[in-house]
Design a protein around this motif. Structure first.
Motif, PDB file in Angstrom:
ATOM      1  N   THR A 133       4.377 -35.686  25.114  1.00 46.53           N
ATOM      2  CA  THR A 133       5.220 -36.146  24.225  1.00 46.53           C
ATOM      3  C   THR A 133       4.470 -36.316  23.030  1.00 46.53           C
ATOM      4  N   LEU A 134       4.738 -35.965  21.782  1.00 48.63           N
ATOM      5  CA  LEU A 134       4.253 -37.161  20.665  1.00 48.63           C
ATOM      6  C   LEU A 134       5.624 -37.919  20.626  1.00 48.63           C
ATOM      7  N   ASP A 135       4.642 -39.335  20.393  1.00 53.92           N
ATOM      8  CA  ASP A 135       5.320 -40.086  19.910  1.00 53.92           C
ATOM      9  C   ASP A 135       6.750 -40.696  20.998  1.00 53.92           C
ATOM     10  N   GLY A 136       6.848 -40.233  22.659  1.00 49.20           N
ATOM     11  CA  GLY A 136       7.863 -40.210  23.285  1.00 49.20           C
ATOM     12  C   GLY A 136       8.814 -38.794  22.971  1.00 49.20           C
ATOM     13  N   THR A 137       8.948 -37.506  21.712  1.00 49.57           N
ATOM     14  CA  THR A 137       9.446 -36.993  21.747  1.00 49.57           C
ATOM     15  C   THR A 137       8.862 -36.130  22.692  1.00 49.57           C
ATOM     16  N   GLU A 138       9.141 -35.304  23.554  1.00 52.48           N
ATOM     17  CA  GLU A 138       8.839 -34.362  24.243  1.00 52.48           C
ATOM     18  C   GLU A 138       8.917 -32.946  24.232  1.00 52.48           C
ATOM     19  N   ILE A 139       8.024 -32.427  24.682  1.00 53.11           N
ATOM     20  CA  ILE A 139       7.536 -30.508  24.543  1.00 53.11           C
ATOM     21  C   ILE A 139       7.638 -30.180  25.597  1.00 53.11           C
ATOM     22  N   SER A 140       8.297 -28.959  25.679  1.00 52.66           N
ATOM     23  CA  SER A 140       8.649 -28.561  26.668  1.00 52.66           C
ATOM     24  C   SER A 140       7.494 -27.648  27.325  1.00 52.66           C
ATOM     25  N   LEU A 141       7.357 -27.160  28.460  1.00 48.07           N
ATOM     26  CA  LEU A 141       6.145 -26.225  29.540  1.00 48.07           C
ATOM     27  C   LEU A 141       6.517 -24.992  28.784  1.00 48.07           C
ATOM     28  N   GLY A 142       8.173 -24.600  28.980  1.00 47.58           N
ATOM     29  CA  GLY A 142       7.793 -23.436  28.451  1.00 47.58           C
ATOM     30  C   GLY A 142       7.134 -22.744  27.283  1.00 47.58           C
ATOM     31  N   VAL A 143       7.842 -24.130  26.442  1.00 43.70           N
ATOM     32  CA  VAL A 143       7.215 -23.551  25.019  1.00 43.70           C
ATOM     33  C   VAL A 143       5.186 -23.164  24.827  1.00 43.70           C
ATOM     34  N   ALA A 144       5.138 -23.997  25.672  1.00 46.14           N
ATOM     35  CA  ALA A 144       2.778 -24.341  25.904  1.00 46.14           C
ATOM     36  C   ALA A 144       2.510 -23.066  26.399  1.00 46.14           C
ATOM     37  N   ASN A 145       3.346 -23.003  27.687  1.00 49.42           N
ATOM     38  CA  ASN A 145       2.867 -21.751  28.611  1.00 49.42           C
ATOM     39  C   ASN A 145       3.271 -20.128  27.788  1.00 49.42           C
ATOM     40  N   PHE A 146       4.293 -20.387  27.200  1.00 49.55           N
ATOM     41  CA  PHE A 146       4.474 -18.623  26.172  1.00 49.55           C
ATOM     42  C   PHE A 146       2.926 -19.293  25.197  1.00 49.55           C
ATOM     43  N   ALA A 147       2.683 -20.145  24.284  1.00 50.48           N
ATOM     44  CA  ALA A 147       1.589 -20.168  23.816  1.00 50.48           C
ATOM     45  C   ALA A 147       0.709 -19.782  24.541  1.00 50.48           C
ATOM     46  N   ALA A 148       0.205 -20.615  25.925  1.00 50.58           N
ATOM     47  CA  ALA A 148      -0.836 -20.516  25.917  1.00 50.58           C
ATOM     48  C   ALA A 148      -1.092 -18.897  26.680  1.00 50.58           C
ATOM     49  N   ARG A 149      -0.533 -17.803  27.068  1.00 51.60           N
ATOM     50  CA  ARG A 149      -0.501 -16.898  28.432  1.00 51.60           C
ATOM     51  C   ARG A 149      -0.912 -15.698  26.534  1.00 51.60           C
ATOM     52  N   LEU A 150       0.859 -15.713  25.590  1.00 49.99           N
ATOM     53  CA  LEU A 150       0.126 -15.166  24.312  1.00 49.99           C
ATOM     54  C   LEU A 150      -1.153 -15.010  24.325  1.00 49.99           C
ATOM     55  N   GLN A 151      -2.300 -16.324  24.250  1.00 49.24           N
ATOM     56  CA  GLN A 151      -3.327 -16.132  23.657  1.00 49.24           C
ATOM     57  C   GLN A 151      -4.575 -15.362  25.016  1.00 49.24           C
ATOM     58  N   GLN A 152      -4.218 -15.750  26.326  1.00 53.24           N
ATOM     59  CA  GLN A 152      -4.596 -15.118  26.856  1.00 53.24           C
ATOM     60  C   GLN A 152      -4.947 -13.342  27.003  1.00 53.24           C
ATOM     61  N   ALA A 153      -3.066 -13.170  26.525  1.00 52.48           N
ATOM     62  CA  ALA A 153      -2.696 -11.902  26.807  1.00 52.48           C
ATOM     63  C   ALA A 153      -3.408 -11.147  25.462  1.00 52.48           C
ATOM     64  N   GLY A 154      -4.090 -12.074  23.803  1.00 48.13           N
ATOM     65  CA  GLY A 154      -4.516 -11.512  23.175  1.00 48.13           C
ATOM     66  C   GLY A 154      -5.955 -10.782  23.239  1.00 48.13           C
ATOM     67  N   VAL A 155      -6.914 -11.617  24.387  1.00 52.55           N
ATOM     68  CA  VAL A 155      -7.801 -11.208  24.471  1.00 52.55           C
ATOM     69  C   VAL A 155      -8.465 -10.996  25.434  1.00 52.55           C
ATOM     70  N   ASP A 156      -7.121 -10.340  26.359  1.00 56.07           N
ATOM     71  CA  ASP A 156      -7.734  -9.859  27.593  1.00 56.07           C
ATOM     72  C   ASP A 156      -8.697  -8.600  27.712  1.00 56.07           C
ATOM     73  N   ASP A 157      -8.441  -7.417  26.348  1.00 52.15           N
ATOM     74  CA  ASP A 157      -9.120  -6.760  27.104  1.00 52.15           C
ATOM     75  C   ASP A 157     -10.703  -6.788  26.230  1.00 52.15           C
ATOM     76  N   PHE A 158     -10.969  -7.496  25.471  1.00 48.42           N
ATOM     77  CA  PHE A 158     -11.832  -8.225  25.265  1.00 48.42           C
ATOM     78  C   PHE A 158     -13.505  -8.494  26.001  1.00 48.42           C
ATOM     79  N   TYR A 159     -12.764  -9.731  26.652  1.00 42.39           N
ATOM     80  CA  TYR A 159     -13.170 -10.440  27.786  1.00 42.39           C
ATOM     81  C   TYR A 159     -12.986  -9.738  28.930  1.00 42.39           C
ATOM     82  N   VAL A 160     -12.365  -8.804  29.275  1.00 41.19           N
ATOM     83  CA  VAL A 160     -12.361  -8.361  30.490  1.00 41.19           C
ATOM     84  C   VAL A 160     -14.248  -7.314  30.482  1.00 41.19           C
ATOM     85  N   ALA A 161     -13.892  -6.856  29.049  1.00 41.00           N
ATOM     86  CA  ALA A 161     -14.637  -5.928  29.360  1.00 41.00           C
ATOM     87  C   ALA A 161     -15.813  -6.191  29.325  1.00 41.00           C
ATOM     88  N   TYR A 162     -16.617  -6.948  28.815  1.00 41.32           N
ATOM     89  CA  TYR A 162     -17.806  -7.821  28.678  1.00 41.32           C
ATOM     90  C   TYR A 162     -18.183  -8.709  30.026  1.00 41.32           C
TER      91      TYR A 162
END
Length: 352
Positions: free
Chosen positions: A34-63
Motif C-alpha cells: 500500500t502507498l498511504d493506504g492505496t492498495e497495490i495488487s499482487l497481480g501487477v507486482a508478480n507480472f513485473a517480477a516475472r518479466l524481469q526474471q524472464a528477461g535475464v534467464d538466458d544470461f544468468y543460467v548460461a553463466y
C-alpha cells in the motif's frame, strides 16, 4: 516443466521481448503493498517480477546454472530471486509515488495513449497461451495497469527533467584521445600461460626493458616498437579531470602535444608509455557532452523522486509477496517475422 513456446509481442516499446509462465496460479487480487493506504495488487507486482526474471534467464543460467534464482549469487545472504523481488518492489514504490504526483506536473494520459495501451495489452494476451497467462495472473486489467504505470513513469520523468540545464561548454565536454602501452609490475605470463609474480631482480630488469622500449618508440614508431618488445598498444579517451585514468598518466597527457610520446610513466602497479593522438576527439567530446547532460537529468529526477518518497508511507505485505516464486526458467528464441509476426520474439520455458 515444459509447456511449449510462447509468443511475446513488444508492448509498444515499453516491454522488450518477455515471456511469462509458472507452476500454479497466484491470487492476483491480493494486496501486496500500500502507498498511504492505496492498495497495490499482487497481480501487477508478480507480472513485473516475472518479466524481469524472464528477461535475464538466458544470461544468468548460461553463466551460473539452473539453480541461480535459489542461490546466494553475490554472497549477501539472500537469493537472486529475493534480490530481484526487492528491486521490483522498490521500483513499484517509485512508480506509484510518481503516479500520486502527476498533478504536480499536470501529467495525464491522453485517450490515444490509453487506446494504445489497451491495444498492446490485447495483442499480448492474444499472443500467449492460456496456461501461461493463467500462471502469470495476466488479464486485460493487470497488463493494462502495468503498461499504464510504465507510461506514467516515462511521462513524469520527462516532465521532471524538462528544465534541466543542457548547456555544456566546449571546455567542460572536451575529450582527448590517446594510445598507450601498459606493462604490469606485478605479474607476467610464463611459457605455459601461467601468471607469475616478478621477483625483485626481475623487476629491476623489467624497468630497464621498458626504458629501452620507450626510447625505441620515440626514435621510430610506437606500434612497431611495442610489437618488437611484445607489448600491446591500446587506445582510450580522457577528459581534464578523468577519474578513470591514472593520475600520473593524465598528468603526462596534459604535457604532450598532439602526436607526442611520453617517457616511462611509473605508477603503483604498472609502467605506461602514452601518445597523445588528439587534444580534442570530436566524437568522444560529443559523447561526453551527452553524458554530462544525462547525469544532470538523472540527478534531478532522483532528487525530486527521493523528496516525494520521504512524504509517503509504503508498506509491503511480506507474506503475500512471498507467494511469488521463480520456479521455472525461460529461454529466448528469436524467430523470423514471417514465422512469428512483425515485432515479435518467442521465449520457451525450460525444465528446471
Amino acid at each position: 516443466m515444459r509447456t511449449g513456446k510462447i509468443a511475446a509481442l513488444l508492448l509498444s516499446g515499453v516491454i522488450a521481448a518477455s515471456v511469462l509462465t509458472g507452476c500454479g496460479e497466484i491470487d492476483k487480487n491480493a494486496v501486496v503493498a500500500t502507498l498511504d493506504g492505496t492498495e497495490i495488487s499482487l497481480g501487477v507486482a508478480n507480472f513485473a517480477a516475472r518479466l524481469q526474471q524472464a528477461g535475464v534467464d538466458d544470461f544468468y543460467v548460461a553463466y551460473f546454472g539452473a539453480e541461480v534464482w535459489s542461490s546466494d549469487l553475490y554472497g549477501n545472504g539472500t537469493t537472486m530471486a529475493d534480490t530481484t523481488k526487492e528491486s521490483v518492489m522498490q521500483s513499484l514504490f517509485d512508480i506509484y509515488t510518481l503516479k500520486a504526483h502527476m498533478a504536480d506536473y499536470s501529467v495525464d494520459l491522453s485517450e490515444d495513449e490509453k487506446r494504445v495501451i489497451a491495444d498492446a495489452t490485447s495483442a499480448f494476451l492474444n499472443s500467449n497461451t492460456e496456461e501461461a497467462l493463467g500462471a502469470l495472473g495476466a488479464d486485460q486489467a493487470t497488463v493494462e495497469e502495468y503498461l499504464t504505470l510504465m507510461t506514467i513513469q516515462k511521462k513524469m520523468r520527462s516532465a521532471i527533467i524538462a528544465d534541466v540545464d543542457r548547456d555544456v561548454s566546449d571546455e567542460e565536454a572536451n575529450t582527448g584521445a590517446y594510445s598507450y602501452a601498459r606493462v604490469s609490475k606485478k605479474t607476467y605470463k610464463d611459457a605455459e600461460g601461467n601468471s607469475v609474480e616478478y621477483t625483485q631482480e626481475e623487476l629491476g630488469e623489467l624497468a630497464g626493458t621498458v626504458e629501452a622500449f620507450a626510447a625505441s618508440a620515440k626514435e621510430g614508431n610506437f606500434e612497431t616498437a611495442a610489437e618488437q618488445y611484445g607489448y600491446t598498444v591500446s587506445s582510450g579517451t580522457f577528459t581534464a579531470a578523468d577519474e578513470k585514468v591514472d593520475a600520473a598518466v593524465l598528468d603526462a597527457l596534459r604535457g604532450l602535444e598532439e602526436g607526442g610520446l611520453s617517457g616511462v610513466i611509473d605508477t603503483e602497479n604498472d609502467y605506461y608509455v602514452v601518445r597523445l593522438d588528439a587534444k580534442t576527439d570530436t566524437a568522444a567530446t560529443e559523447q561526453t557532452r551527452q553524458t554530462i547532460i544525462s547525469d544532470r537529468e538523472n540527478a534531478r529526477y532522483d532528487e525530486v523522486l527521493a523528496g516525494w518518497k520521504e512524504g509517503h508511507t509504503w508498506d509491503v505485505d511480506t507474506k503475500v509477496w512471498g507467494k511469488v516464486t521463480f520456479d521455472n526458467l525461460f529461454t529466448t528464441v528469436v524467430q523470423s517475422t514471417e514465422a512469428v509476426g512483425a515485432g515479435t520474439e518467442q521465449m520457451e520455458p525450460t525444465e528446471q
